[in-house]
Design an enzyme around this catalytic site. Structure first.
Site, PDB file in Angstrom:
ATOM      1  CB  THR A 101      -1.226   0.015   1.321  1.00  0.00           C
ATOM      2  OG1 THR A 101      -0.097   0.279   2.707  1.00  0.00           O
ATOM      3  CG2 THR A 101      -1.659  -1.506   1.570  1.00  0.00           C
ATOM      4  CB  CYS A 102       0.247   4.778  -1.104  1.00  0.00           C
ATOM      5  SG  CYS A 102       0.168   3.986  -2.815  1.00  0.00           S
ATOM      6  CG  LEU A 103      -1.189   3.830   4.142  1.00  0.00           C
ATOM      7  CD1 LEU A 103      -2.368   4.165   5.551  1.00  0.00           C
ATOM      8  CD2 LEU A 103      -1.565   5.545   3.990  1.00  0.00           C
TER       9      LEU A 103
END
Ligand SMILES: *Cc1c(COP(=O)(O)O)cnc(C)c1O
Length: 452
Positions: A383-385
């Site tokens: 994910t982009c976190l």
């Protein structure tokens, strides 16, 4: 350029050996499934669930105690546990209408269901009363709703009164002394609408002595309730039977040595927030210890009181694992960042300010020779976190992973695999694959068929 510095790798914390699972993992099946499913998945071993239930029942039998095991359903949502409970007559502990429907729909009898949780929804209570479930009443206003419903459906409700643990006075669950007194009086007046079958509690933590101590208090409450003409012939001591994931030596060394430099980005976790991954007394042995303490087993028999228990995590011990595929590897400041095809939502511990500590196991896609030094790497989700780390600490892998290798997290069935999963980033939820090992061969099937 390959970097294999392990100077800042976290101390190893291997799960207990599991040769039967190792044989399955080594069979090539996980790679086949990863290819077929195109994403992370969970493997479930229902034989282990059956064996864990049987070991709790054996502990009751050995102690000469009558009782029943209720699987606390919130620990894992798979259908296969409900099938197993229905087939063996094991009870189920539910706390929502969805959980109750799932249990009943798989053929668990209503009378084998205990309904727990605070301020329960009206629909849940109504179906529970109609199906003859045992309702653990958490508050006086809830008791009034149960009585009204029981009268409306002309069927007495079976209830336990949940005790606020005196040693955990800040718990938001259960009835305090004054409330218990009022609830008993109310039940004694309302014998047309209620069968008061006894008392219950659920304690935080995993210590056995406080459970035995509170159980003895509930026994005394049963005698008091009987003097009011109530049935009061069973108590539930809830769940919280520890699971032993690793041995004492590794666990003690990990706790003594772990420090922020062992983690990606210098992350630190409070040792007190870690689950106690090693417990010298765990599972059915924890029940044995409870039954021995304060002569609980003898007191139960003398009073003619049955013992109900609601283990969740302990029934799932070694009954599942989680498989990710390596999607990328990069080297950074002397350690690797491995990115897998799933997210940390498949390992719930991350969302409680903590980390799932049993070490993941690498299953290479192609045989490669192992070098002299292990490869230290953290594991990130796809994910982009920044915070989506499946494993913050730098674990020692035998070789530098390659794209297509698999990373298996052991023993994840209890609370890790599905309590926080979501389709975040429009990633599909990891499917659950049941491994049936009856007859000596291992065959797989979906837990809930995707086309059903
Ligand atoms: C969560 C819960 C359980 C199960 O706890 P485990 O630690 O998984 O054994 C049992 N009873 C109640 C009331 C619960 O809330």
């Amino acid at each position: 350029m390959e970097v294999t510095h392990t100077a800042t790798a976290a101390p190893p914390l291997p799960a207990h050996p599991d040769p039967k699972l190792d044989a399955i993992l080594g069979s090539g099946l996980p790679h086949e499934l990863s290819y077929a499913l195109g994403g992370p998945f969970h493997l479930l071993l229902p034989d282990r669930f059956d064996a864990n239930v049987a070991s709790f029942e054996e502990a009751l039998r050995e102690a000469g105690v009558e009782g029943r095991v209720y699987y606390a359903k919130k620990a894992n949502k798979a259908a296969v546990w409900m099938d197993r409970c229905a087939l063996s007559g094991t009870g189920v502990d539910v706390a929502s209408l969805g959980e109750l429907r799932d249990a009943l729909g798989h053929g668990v009898r209503g009378e084998h269901v205990v309904v727990t949780g605070p301020a329960k929804a009206e629909d849940l209570l109504r179906v529970a009363v109609l199906q003859g479930c045992l309702v653990a009443v958490d508050a006086l206003d809830e008791l009034e709703r149960v009585l009204a419903l029981a009268r409306a459906v002309a069927r007495p409700a079976r209830v336990l009164l949940r005790r606020l643990p005196p040693a955990q006075p800040h718990s938001r669950f259960g009835l305090d002394d004054g409330e218990l007194e009022a609830a008993l009086a109310r039940c004694a007046q309302a014998t047309d609408a209620v069968v008061m079958e006894g008392f219950s509690f659920h304690l935080s933590g995993y210590a056995t002595e406080p459970r035995a101590q509170l159980a003895v208090q509930l026994l005394e409450l049963c005698l008091k309730a009987r003097a009011l003409g109530l049935r009061a012939d069973r108590i539930s001591i809830g769940g919280g039977f520890a699971v032993d994931y690793t041995d004492a030596g590794h666990w003690e060394r990990f706790l003594a040595e772990q420090r922020p430099e062992h983690y990606h980005a210098g992350k630190s976790f409070a040792a007190a927030d870690f689950y106690p991954y090693h417990s010298p007394v765990a599972g059915a042995d924890a029940l044995r210890a409870v039954l021995r303490t304060h002569r609980l087993a003898e007191r139960l028999s003398e009073a003619g009181v049955k013992l109900l228990l609601e283990p969740g995590r302990a029934l799932l011990d070694r009954a599942g694992c989680t498989v990710f595929r390596v999607q990328g590897v990069k080297d950074r400041n002397g350690y690797g960042i491995v990115t897998v095809d799933g997210t940390s939502l498949s390992l719930s511990e991350q969302w409680f300010n903590s980390e799932y500590l049993p070490d993941p196991v690498l299953l290479p896609a192609t045989p490669r020779s192992v070098g002299d030094e292990p490869y230290a790497a953290c594991v990130g989700g796809t994910t982009c976190l920044e915070s989506d780390m499946v494993t913050w600490r730098k674990v020692r892998l035998p070789i530098r992973p390659a794209i297509g290798d698999l990373l298996v997290y052991p023993n994840t069935a209890g609370y890790q695999m599905d309590s926080n999963e979501s389709p975040f980033h429009e990633l599909p939820l990891p499917p659950k694959v049941v491994l049936d090992t009856a007859g000596g061969t291992t065959r797989w099937r979906f837990d809930r068929h995707p086309l059903a």
